[in-house]
Scaffold this motif. Structure first.
Motif, PDB file in Angstrom:
ATOM      1  N   HIS A  41       8.856   0.517   8.104  1.00 46.08           N
ATOM      2  CA  HIS A  41      10.097   0.603   7.306  1.00 46.08           C
ATOM      3  C   HIS A  41      10.727  -0.753   7.001  1.00 46.08           C
ATOM      4  O   HIS A  41      11.943  -0.846   6.829  1.00 46.08           O
ATOM      5  CB  HIS A  41      11.145   1.509   7.972  1.00 46.08           C
ATOM      6  CG  HIS A  41      10.583   2.721   8.631  1.00 46.08           C
ATOM      7  ND1 HIS A  41       9.745   3.602   8.000  1.00 46.08           N
ATOM      8  CD2 HIS A  41      10.726   3.187   9.903  1.00 46.08           C
ATOM      9  CE1 HIS A  41       9.394   4.562   8.832  1.00 46.08           C
ATOM     10  NE2 HIS A  41       9.975   4.337  10.000  1.00 46.08           N
ATOM     11  N   CYS A  60      15.418   5.742  11.137  1.00 45.68           N
ATOM     12  CA  CYS A  60      14.540   5.472  12.272  1.00 45.68           C
ATOM     13  C   CYS A  60      15.109   4.286  13.032  1.00 45.68           C
ATOM     14  O   CYS A  60      15.167   3.182  12.517  1.00 45.68           O
ATOM     15  CB  CYS A  60      13.139   5.156  11.758  1.00 45.68           C
ATOM     16  SG  CYS A  60      12.004   4.581  13.031  1.00 45.68           S
ATOM     17  N   ALA A  63      11.562   4.102  16.587  1.00 43.15           N
ATOM     18  CA  ALA A  63      10.260   4.625  16.171  1.00 43.15           C
ATOM     19  C   ALA A  63      10.415   6.080  15.740  1.00 43.15           C
ATOM     20  O   ALA A  63      11.313   6.775  16.220  1.00 43.15           O
ATOM     21  CB  ALA A  63       9.254   4.527  17.312  1.00 43.15           C
ATOM     22  N   CYS A  64       9.553   6.504  14.829  1.00 42.37           N
ATOM     23  CA  CYS A  64       9.518   7.907  14.394  1.00 42.37           C
ATOM     24  C   CYS A  64       8.066   8.267  14.112  1.00 42.37           C
ATOM     25  O   CYS A  64       7.184   7.416  14.192  1.00 42.37           O
ATOM     26  CB  CYS A  64      10.403   8.112  13.163  1.00 42.37           C
ATOM     27  SG  CYS A  64       9.769   7.340  11.655  1.00 42.37           S
ATOM     28  N   CYS A  67       6.230   6.167  11.477  1.00 42.43           N
ATOM     29  CA  CYS A  67       5.790   4.785  11.757  1.00 42.43           C
ATOM     30  C   CYS A  67       4.926   4.713  13.009  1.00 42.43           C
ATOM     31  O   CYS A  67       3.717   4.750  12.917  1.00 42.43           O
ATOM     32  CB  CYS A  67       6.975   3.821  11.803  1.00 42.43           C
ATOM     33  SG  CYS A  67       8.233   4.139  13.054  1.00 42.43           S
ATOM     34  N   ARG A  82       9.962  -0.594  16.762  1.00 43.78           N
ATOM     35  CA  ARG A  82       9.433  -1.250  15.560  1.00 43.78           C
ATOM     36  C   ARG A  82      10.098  -2.605  15.329  1.00 43.78           C
ATOM     37  O   ARG A  82       9.504  -3.489  14.720  1.00 43.78           O
ATOM     38  CB  ARG A  82       9.599  -0.338  14.332  1.00 43.78           C
ATOM     39  CG  ARG A  82      11.031  -0.034  13.978  1.00 43.78           C
ATOM     40  CD  ARG A  82      11.160   0.989  12.854  1.00 43.78           C
ATOM     41  NE  ARG A  82      12.559   1.221  12.555  1.00 43.78           N
ATOM     42  CZ  ARG A  82      13.246   0.496  11.690  1.00 43.78           C
ATOM     43  NH1 ARG A  82      12.665  -0.470  11.022  1.00 43.78           N
ATOM     44  NH2 ARG A  82      14.525   0.750  11.488  1.00 43.78           N
TER      45      ARG A  82
HETATM   46 ZN   LIG Z   1      10.037   5.074  11.922  1.00 44.80          ZN
END
Ligand SMILES: [Zn+2]
Length: 162
Positions: A41, A60, A63-64, A67, A82
């Motif tokens: 992202h 996000c 993290a999601c 990703c 991230r």
């Molecule tokens: Zn994410």
């Protein structure tokens, strides 16, 4: 995605074919890093945080599933972040790969074969190759007994002589 395409001859992810491609194409690692930034992202060029995947409703934070998260890495979800990888990916995105044909770093190998050159023309050719990040020869002025000759340069891995 940024359009980075990596082909592999191996069936396993991250096989040797991908590694070879990262070494052979000086810009491949940068393209891969930009693709990873976008996946996490971030804008691939500026690093700006877009905060969510395209089309996602929720932001996000760390993290999601769009990703870094997967069902396979569930035990590690609390450690995924991230944001922590952004600086490294940004540095890699702007870089190029310059492979050395031998175990020495490229600059040392270049200095070594420059010293072995027999003429300024050969040194000029080496510099021209280096400035364009092209593959450097493995050796200079190496006597090939079977041919009773001493080519200016040899590429060991391609069995080629100049
Ligand atoms: Zn994410």
């Amino acid at each position: 995605m940024t359009g980075a395409t990596f082909c592999s001859n191996e069936s396993a992810e991250g096989g040797a074919g991908v590694l070879r491609q990262l070494i052979d194409d000086p810009k491949a690692l940068g393209a891969l890093a930009r693709a990873a930034l976008e996946l996490c992202h971030f804008h691939p060029e500026t690093g700006e945080d877009r905060r969510k995947a395209p089309g996602a409703r929720e932001e996000c934070e760390a993290a999601c599933y769009a990703c870094l998260m997967s069902y396979g890495n569930q035990p590690d979800h609390l450690q995924l972040d991230r944001q922590s990888v952004r600086p490294l990916l940004q540095r890699l995105a702007g870089g190029t790969v310059a492979a050395s044909p031998v175990a020495l770093p490229r600059a040392e190998h270049l200095a070594q074969i420059r010293r072995q050159c027999g003429s300024d023309l050969e040194r000029s050719w080496l510099d021209w190759m280096d400035q364009r990040d092209l593959r450097l020869p493995s050796r200079a002025q190496f006597f090939v007994e079977a041919c009773r000759t001493r080519p200016d340069f040899i590429y060991d891995e391609h069995h080629a002589a100049i």
